[in-house]
Design an enzyme around this catalytic site. Structure first.
Site, short mmCIF file in Angstrom:
data_model
loop_
_atom_site.label_atom_id
_atom_site.label_comp_id
_atom_site.label_asym_id
_atom_site.label_seq_id
_atom_site.Cartn_x
_atom_site.Cartn_y
_atom_site.Cartn_z
CB ILE A 11 -0.93 0.03 1.23
CG1 ILE A 11 -1.80 -1.23 1.29
CG2 ILE A 11 -1.81 1.29 1.22
CD1 ILE A 11 -2.65 -1.34 2.55
CG ASP A 65 9.09 11.05 -2.61
OD1 ASP A 65 8.12 10.92 -3.39
OD2 ASP A 65 9.64 12.15 -2.40
CE1 TYR A 154 -5.99 14.53 -7.47
CE2 TYR A 154 -8.24 15.21 -7.88
CZ TYR A 154 -7.35 14.33 -7.33
OH TYR A 154 -7.80 13.23 -6.64
CE LYS A 158 -6.10 10.75 -8.23
NZ LYS A 158 -5.57 9.47 -7.72
#
Length: 254
Positions: A11, A65, A154, A158
């Site tokens: 994750i 990171d 953004y 996406k």
């Protein structure tokens, strides 16, 4: 024995929000966890909590990171083979219109939301193909399906996640490897606080007058998706709070 028991789940962005909630849900199912984020102190606390509560599982906490490909490759080389990859790490900065977006913030969003997801997927795929098993779950967004003012970069990232997920599903259609996108609407996490650069009042205003989703809601759906039988792939799921109908159509009580 549940379908997720003993599976190794990797994750990203596991130190808060949907990533942290997903770690808790996978732990309930008996999955072994590799938790990654930049905030190692938070991961260590979560690791201790989950291992104490679920002594049968193994939890590994790794500082990572996702913008750094060399870090990703080193981490993947040092951990057990990944059965389920949850590409959860993502971020947004600001609500400026396109002409006012700063280059460094543009770069941060691209590197985190697109490059990190691609680098990690590339890193885990060889082992999944060799073992003929695996599930890649990408955290998308309503922003990947509908653009809105103040979200140009953004939304672009996406939309890219949406396209990458779809293309990868086509590329892996002749394998047992599943590829899924989980796309939330308004979820009350640290997301908006980061977007407004730490201004909690502005962040809270995003959710004012309605009951938004919370991280737990999305985590339960992620684990449900991962736990389907091997012949079932939930390809794409869009989740709204009840009073949201699109990226911009929200009914508020105030």
């Amino acid at each position: 024995m549940g379908r997720l028991e003993g599976k190794t789940v990797f994750i990203t962005g596991a130190s808060a929000g949907i990533g942290e909630a997903s770690a808790r849900e996978f732990a309930k199912e008996g999955s072994n966890l590799i938790l990654t984020a930049r905030r190692l102190d938070r991961l260590k606390g979560l690791k201790e909590e989950l291992e104490k509560k679920y002594p049968s599982i193994t939890v590994t906490a790794v500082e990572l990171d996702v913008r750094e490909k060399k870090q990703i490759d080193a981490v993947i080389a040092s951990v057990p083979p990944v059965d389920i990859l949850l590409n959860n790490a993502g971020m947004v900065l600001g609500v400026e219109h396109l002409q006012d977006v700063e280059e460094d913030e543009f770069d941060q969003m691209i590197a985190t939301n697109i490059k990190g997801l691609v680098f990690l997927t590339k890193a885990v795929l060889p082992s999944m193909k060799e073992r003929q098993t695996g599930h890649i779950i990408n955290l998308g967004s309503i922003a990947g399906k509908q653009a809105y003012p103040g979200g140009s970069i953004y939304c672009a990232t996406k939309h890219a996640v949406e396209a990458i997920t779809g293309s990868l599903r086509h590329e892996l259609v002749d394998t047992p490897i599943r590829v899924s996108a989980i796309c939330p609407g308004l979820v009350n996490t640290e997301f908006s606080t980061v977007r407004f650069r730490g201004d909690k009042q502005k962040a809270d205003n995003v959710y004012a007058g309605l009951q938004p989703l919370v991280a737990q809601d999305i985590a339960e759906i992620i684990v449900f998706t991962a736990g389907r039988p091997p012949h079932v792939n939930i390809a794409d799921m869009l989740i709204f709070p009840t009073n949201q109908a699109s990226a911009t159509n929200v009914a508020r009580n105030n």
